[in-house]
Design a protein around this motif. Structure first.
Motif, PDB file in Angstrom:
ATOM      1  N   PHE A 126      -2.080   2.717  -5.019  1.00 17.98           N
ATOM      2  CA  PHE A 126      -2.787   2.045  -3.929  1.00 17.98           C
ATOM      3  C   PHE A 126      -2.987   2.964  -2.730  1.00 17.98           C
ATOM      4  N   SER A 127      -4.115   2.717  -2.053  1.00 19.21           N
ATOM      5  CA  SER A 127      -4.348   3.308  -0.740  1.00 19.21           C
ATOM      6  C   SER A 127      -4.902   2.195   0.155  1.00 19.21           C
ATOM      7  N   SER A 128      -5.256   2.540   1.364  1.00 16.98           N
ATOM      8  CA  SER A 128      -5.708   1.503   2.303  1.00 16.98           C
ATOM      9  C   SER A 128      -6.967   0.783   1.824  1.00 16.98           C
ATOM     10  N   ILE A 129      -7.801   1.480   1.061  1.00 15.94           N
ATOM     11  CA  ILE A 129      -9.034   0.831   0.605  1.00 15.94           C
ATOM     12  C   ILE A 129      -8.762  -0.208  -0.483  1.00 15.94           C
ATOM     13  N   ASP A 130      -7.534  -0.228  -1.005  1.00 18.09           N
ATOM     14  CA  ASP A 130      -7.178  -1.200  -2.038  1.00 18.09           C
ATOM     15  C   ASP A 130      -6.568  -2.475  -1.455  1.00 18.09           C
ATOM     16  N   ALA A 131      -6.515  -2.573  -0.148  1.00 21.02           N
ATOM     17  CA  ALA A 131      -5.937  -3.771   0.480  1.00 21.02           C
ATOM     18  C   ALA A 131      -6.642  -5.056   0.037  1.00 21.02           C
ATOM     19  N   PRO A 132      -7.973  -5.078  -0.071  1.00 22.38           N
ATOM     20  CA  PRO A 132      -8.619  -6.316  -0.548  1.00 22.38           C
ATOM     21  C   PRO A 132      -8.135  -6.730  -1.933  1.00 22.38           C
ATOM     22  N   GLU A 133      -7.934  -5.751  -2.845  1.00 22.88           N
ATOM     23  CA  GLU A 133      -7.447  -6.071  -4.187  1.00 22.88           C
ATOM     24  C   GLU A 133      -6.035  -6.645  -4.135  1.00 22.88           C
ATOM     25  N   ILE A 134      -5.180  -6.036  -3.331  1.00 18.52           N
ATOM     26  CA  ILE A 134      -3.796  -6.515  -3.202  1.00 18.52           C
ATOM     27  C   ILE A 134      -3.776  -7.959  -2.706  1.00 18.52           C
ATOM     28  N   LEU A 135      -4.559  -8.229  -1.708  1.00 20.53           N
ATOM     29  CA  LEU A 135      -4.572  -9.569  -1.111  1.00 20.53           C
ATOM     30  C   LEU A 135      -5.243 -10.585  -2.030  1.00 20.53           C
ATOM     31  N   VAL A 147       0.845  -1.205   0.000  1.00 24.49           N
ATOM     32  CA  VAL A 147       0.000   0.000   0.000  1.00 24.49           C
ATOM     33  C   VAL A 147       0.872   1.243   0.000  1.00 24.49           C
ATOM     34  N   ARG A 148       1.937   1.209   0.781  1.00 20.22           N
ATOM     35  CA  ARG A 148       2.809   2.371   0.895  1.00 20.22           C
ATOM     36  C   ARG A 148       3.760   2.508  -0.302  1.00 20.22           C
TER      37      ARG A 148
END
Length: 516
Positions: A174-183, A168-169
């Protein structure tokens, strides 16, 4: 004549023992009655103080059940304490207070009830994101997706959080709301290639910065790493080589894809790759050049896990399937149980009072167990001591009666002692029977012979007499006891004077052991 004189002398020696035995019998007859009466009173009082041994067994079972219950309560209190401590640690990292982190606490408790991770574990996950500088709302945005991703990729929760937070960083898109996509994309990459979480954990921090600088999308980066891993290149080498490919391509003013196309069109791909990227990147570049189409296909698959696409939510789906087992059900039950404990911890009224009781019992569990153990153990020891004393006193009374019979003590002297009196009567009958037997066949000779044998045994008791007495059965035991009592009489009387009844019983027990 010499033999007759010798036998007479032996008889005289035995006769000298008779008077002390009579004196002893008269001296202890009062003690026997008092001891028997005292032991009976003590036993009656013990029966009033506690249950019988059968009842005591039931109480011991109940005690064991209580101990298990208390142990469970102790575990419950420790669960609450661990959760509170985890929140305190989180507040310390964030530079706030526990009260200021109400948003995080509510989310941790919510996720602790509906996921396979406990609320305490969720707080630990939140702490990992807090250490990366995430604010409260950002942490809430990434927490549930991180839990699903950690289960789907069989990874530890804090390590999953650290890697996800780093992505995310690192990527500007990416921002925190993109964590589901990353995972979701990382989970799908582990399913469609030889990648696993450990390899991603090693490779991504090395190459992700260069990929972001070169404008390489996250799904494309995962696909490139996947193809290198499929070719057997270890995560550290592949990520380092891929980083150099990105940097060298940018330095030459080309995109990495253009350079790979040029290598693919060369007749000698390895030499062309070496010319472009040197020895460190040549092998990886040639592998990627040969797999351009396959990399594009894998990138398209991973892109389908982006937000709003067909495979979005794959991490949650995979986690759900993995938890659809008996083990998973038990894990979820444990999480719900912790949620119940935490709700009790926040309760008021009766529930709050219940918590207070639990905490008191848990904090004093060791002391309570020791006290109960000492009481139960003391009661058992006392009952056993009484039983042993009664057995010793019974044996003593038997010997007292037999001694009285042999020494000529009148039955009235021990008349109040039932055991001693019965032994006295039995010994008298036996002696009378023996007397008739002796009278029937030269009694004088038999008596003189028996007395002589006994006298020899007594005289040589310490050398070989004791061994011979063992062969005579009860008579031998009686001889040994009388000899031992005669030797230890002063010790017995001193024990009664200084130690009372219990001291006397111990002394008599020593005499009996000595006789045996």
């Amino acid at each position: 004549m010499g033999i007759i004189q010798t036998l007479a002398t032996r008889f005289t020696a035995i006769d000298k023992l008779t008077a002390p035995v009579r004196k002893m019998a008269g001296s202890v007859q009062g003690f026997a009655k008092k001891a028997e009466s005292s032991m009976a009173r003590l036993d009656r009082r013990l029966n009033k103080l506690g249950p019988s041994f059968g009842q005591l067994g039931k109480q011991m079972i109940a005690f064991a059940g209580t101990a298990l219950l208390v142990s469970g309560l102790s575990s419950a209190v420790n669960t609450v304490k661990d959760y509170e401590q985890a929140n305190a640690n989180l507040a310390s990292v964030m530079g706030t207070t526990v009260e200021a982190n109400t948003l995080l606490a509510k989310d941790a408790e919510r996720l602790g009830e509906i996921t396979a991770k406990s609320a305490t574990e969720v707080v630990g996950l939140q702490e990992s994101y807090a250490r990366l500088g995430f604010a409260q709302q950002e942490i809430v945005n990434v927490t549930e997706a991180t839990i699903n991703g950690s289960i789907a990729m069989n990874a530890e929760l804090d390590r999953t959080a650290t890697l996800t937070g780093a992505m995310v960083r690192t990527f500007d898109s990416f921002s925190s709301i993109d964590a589901p996509e990353i995972l979701d994309q990382m989970t799908l990459a582990t399913q469609k290639s030889a990648l696993n979480f450990e390899k991603l954990e090693t490779a991504l921090p090395i190459v992700s910065g260069a990929a972001n600088a070169a404008g390489i999308p996250f799904d494309n980066l995962l696909a490139l790493l996947g193809k290198l891993t499929d070719a057997g290149i270890d995560a550290s080498s592949s990520s380092t080589a891929l980083r150099n490919i990105f940097l060298d391509s940018a330095k030459k003013g080309h995109t990495y894809s253009q350079v790979l196309e040029n290598i693919k069109g060369s007749q000698d791909q390895l030499t062309a790759a070496n010319d472009e990227f040197g020895k460190r990147g040549a092998v990886s570049a040639s592998i990627l050049a040969r797999n351009i189409d396959e990399t594009a296909k894998l990138t398209k698959i991973l892109a389908s896990a982006a937000k709003g696409q067909e495979m979005s939510g794959v991490a949650a789906d995979t986690a759900g399937k993995q938890m659809d087992t008996t083990t998973g059900a038990l894990t979820l039950l444990s999480s719900k149980y912790e949620g119940l404990l935490l709700s009790i911890n926040k309760g008021t009224g009766a529930m709050s009072g219940f918590r207070t009781v639990i905490e008191f019992v848990a904090n004093n569990l060791t002391t309570i167990a020791v006290v109960i153990g000492v009481l139960v153990g003391g009661f058992l020891a006392l009952k056993l001591a009484v039983l042993a004393s009664q057995l010793a006193l019974f044996g003593y009374n038997v010997v007292l009666g037999v001694t009285g019979a042999l020494s000529g003590t009148a039955s009235i002297a021990i008349g109040a002692n039932t055991i001693a009196l019965n032994a006295y009567k039995f010994a008298t009958i036996a002696a009378t029977a023996m007397n008739h037997l002796f009278n029937a066949s030269n009694p004088i000779g038999w008596i003189i012979l028996a007395v002589s044998v006994i006298a020899l045994i007594v005289t040589k008791f310490d050398s070989w007499g004791a061994a011979i007495s063992m062969l005579l059965g009860p008579i031998g035991f009686l001889i040994g006891f009388i000899v031992s009592l005669h030797k230890n009489w002063q010790m017995v009387t001193d024990a009664f004077t200084n130690g009372g009844i219990l001291g006397e019983i111990k002394a008599i027990g020593k005499v009996m052991l000595d006789a045996l």
